[in-house]
Design an enzyme around this catalytic site. Structure first.
Site, PDB file in Angstrom:
ATOM      1  N   ASP A  20       0.561  -1.221   0.021  1.00  0.00           N
ATOM      2  CA  ASP A  20       0.153  -0.002   0.124  1.00  0.00           C
ATOM      3  C   ASP A  20       0.824   1.103   0.006  1.00  0.00           C
ATOM      4  OD1 ASP A  20       0.616  -0.247   2.822  1.00  0.00           O
ATOM      5  OD2 ASP A  20      -0.992   0.514   3.588  1.00  0.00           O
ATOM      6  N   GLY A 103      -1.879  -5.927  14.158  1.00  0.00           N
ATOM      7  CA  GLY A 103      -1.980  -6.053  12.703  1.00  0.00           C
ATOM      8  C   GLY A 103      -3.514  -5.723  12.329  1.00  0.00           C
ATOM      9  N   SER A 107      -5.068   1.386  15.441  1.00  0.00           N
ATOM     10  CA  SER A 107      -4.598   3.027  15.506  1.00  0.00           C
ATOM     11  C   SER A 107      -5.539   3.490  14.455  1.00  0.00           C
ATOM     12  CB  SER A 107      -3.090   2.827  15.204  1.00  0.00           C
ATOM     13  OG  SER A 107      -2.821   2.502  13.941  1.00  0.00           O
ATOM     14  N   GLU A 139      -1.058   9.394  11.289  1.00  0.00           N
ATOM     15  CA  GLU A 139       0.179   8.666  11.341  1.00  0.00           C
ATOM     16  C   GLU A 139       1.425   8.945  10.883  1.00  0.00           C
ATOM     17  OE1 GLU A 139      -0.646   4.603  12.238  1.00  0.00           O
ATOM     18  OE2 GLU A 139      -2.710   4.540  12.194  1.00  0.00           O
ATOM     19  N   ASP A 151      -4.965   0.676   5.875  1.00  0.00           N
ATOM     20  CA  ASP A 151      -5.686   0.629   7.001  1.00  0.00           C
ATOM     21  C   ASP A 151      -6.979   1.812   7.321  1.00  0.00           C
ATOM     22  OD1 ASP A 151      -3.628  -1.184   7.664  1.00  0.00           O
ATOM     23  OD2 ASP A 151      -3.238  -0.134   9.401  1.00  0.00           O
TER      24      ASP A 151
END
Ligand code: ADP
Ligand code: MG
Length: 345
Positions: A20, A103, A107, A139, A151
């Site tokens: 990604d 994983g 977050s 992040e 994510d």
């Protein structure tokens, strides 16, 4: 001002690891574990944050990240303020069933939850994609974690029972129903890790070296043969080879899902684990053993999922055989724990 309540799911990545931020595809799916958050805007610059299992904190919106659990909250509120969704600080209270550092995007779920709550509180019109992009900035820029966009997009947009085939270059995505005959099961290895520990950043750095060598931002779009034949140093060459082959495995997995060809989906997952272990070198012996036993006891597919160096594995197991399979696996891996199962329809 009134209180706002939101829920954001965790996510599991079926396949497409470390693609990604290298121009490739990913295939995450929403989990049933999730994070619930209540937000109340304040009239001063304070941030009061509390969460089950974490120490209550009082921060200020002007705080830099300081390695406290509440950094994602402060960073997200700063983004919310710059988008005009809140004028000052906020009280934030969290309850979550997503294990952190495993994983499953706890977050991103926390940051996206703050942003969605702030959007509601501020009657904002930002799309979920815009919030996902802002969440990634939190992040990357505020917390210093060099992650990609998977994510945030997954937890902001994925719907239950479907996998999200996401092109991380264009942010175009399509949802595909998960298999109805099989369960996608997420099992924690018992090994915890922190992304800020540095190994994730080291892999990112190695990918940057490979990008400079091959003259492209999109390692995933390189021809694997060209990568193998190149004169590039072995370590970054292996990282690039993982990206180029993993992207193709994601494409194969998407085709398999569309055709309800679960054997091919499982094969792509198994091959992904080998590449993560040998080329990206992001696994650990304990996780290799868990994956190998999951396959031995009859999983159609099994692989490490998430950033690596600990956390969870994702498996695809025939529903009729599931109870027996999981009992056998957990009996030989007493530190492992079944976190969630999801399936289509
Ligand atoms: P993951 O793979 O779960 O996203 P990270 O290391 O990226 O792992 O994120 C974990 C961090 O997210 C924690 O250190 C904490 O800052 C935050 N976090 C996750 N879940 C919670 C929670 N329930 N309450 C408070 N903070 C949380
Ligand atoms: Mg994370």
């Amino acid at each position: 001002m009134s209180e706002v309540h939101v829920r954001v799911p965790g996510r599991v990545n079926l396949i497409g690891e470390h693609t990604d931020y290298n121009g490739g595809m990913v295939l995450p799916a929403a989990l049933s574990v999730g994070l619930e958050l209540t937000l109340s805007p304040r009239a001063d610059e304070h941030v009061m944050a509390r969460s089950n299992g974490y120490k209550d904190v009082q921060r200020s919106l002007s705080d830099a990240a300081n390695n406290n659990w509440s950094d994602p909250v402060v960073g997200a509120l700063r983004e919310a303020r710059s988008m005009g969704l809140i004028a000052h600080g906020a009280d934030v209270s969290i309850t979550s069933t997503i294990p952190a550092g495993s994983g499953l995007s706890s977050s991103a779920a926390l940051i996206v939850a703050v942003l969605k709550a702030a959007r509601e509180a501020g009657r904002g019109e930002q799309s979920n994609e815009e919030l996902a992009i802002a969440a990634r900035r939190v992040e990357n820029e505020y917390m210093g974690v060099p992650c990609g966009i998977m994510d945030q997009m997954a937890v902001a947009l994925a719907t239950s029972g479907a996998a999200m085939a996401l092109d991380t270059n264009t942010l175009e995505y399509e949802l595909f129903a998960l298999p109805k005959t099989h369960k996608i099961a997420v099992i924690h290895s018992g090994v915890f890790r922190k992304l800020t520990e540095g190994r994730y950043a080291q892999r990112k750095q190695e990918c940057d070296e490979a990008k400079a060598f091959f003259g492209t931002e999109d390692l995933c779009l390189l021809d694997p043969e060209e990568v193998t034949q190149s004169s590039f140093a072995e370590t970054p060459r292996k990282r690039a080879l993982h990206c180029a082959t993993e992207h193709r495995r994601v494409l194969a997995a998407i085709e398999a899902l569309k055709a309800n060809d679960i054997a091919s989906l499982g094969r792509a997952m198994n091959e992904s684990h080998v590449s993560m272990r040998d080329n990206f070198e992001m696994s650990l012996p304990a996780i290799d053993a868990l994956v190998s036993d999951a396959q031995k006891f009859g999983a159609t597919g099994a692989r490490l999922t998430g950033g690596g160096f600990g956390g969870c594995i994702v498996t695809c197991v025939e529903s009729a055989a599931f109870d027996d399979w999981v009992a056998k696996l957990l009996a030989v891996h007493p530190k492992a724990k079944l976190i969630d199962t999801v399936c289509g329809g």
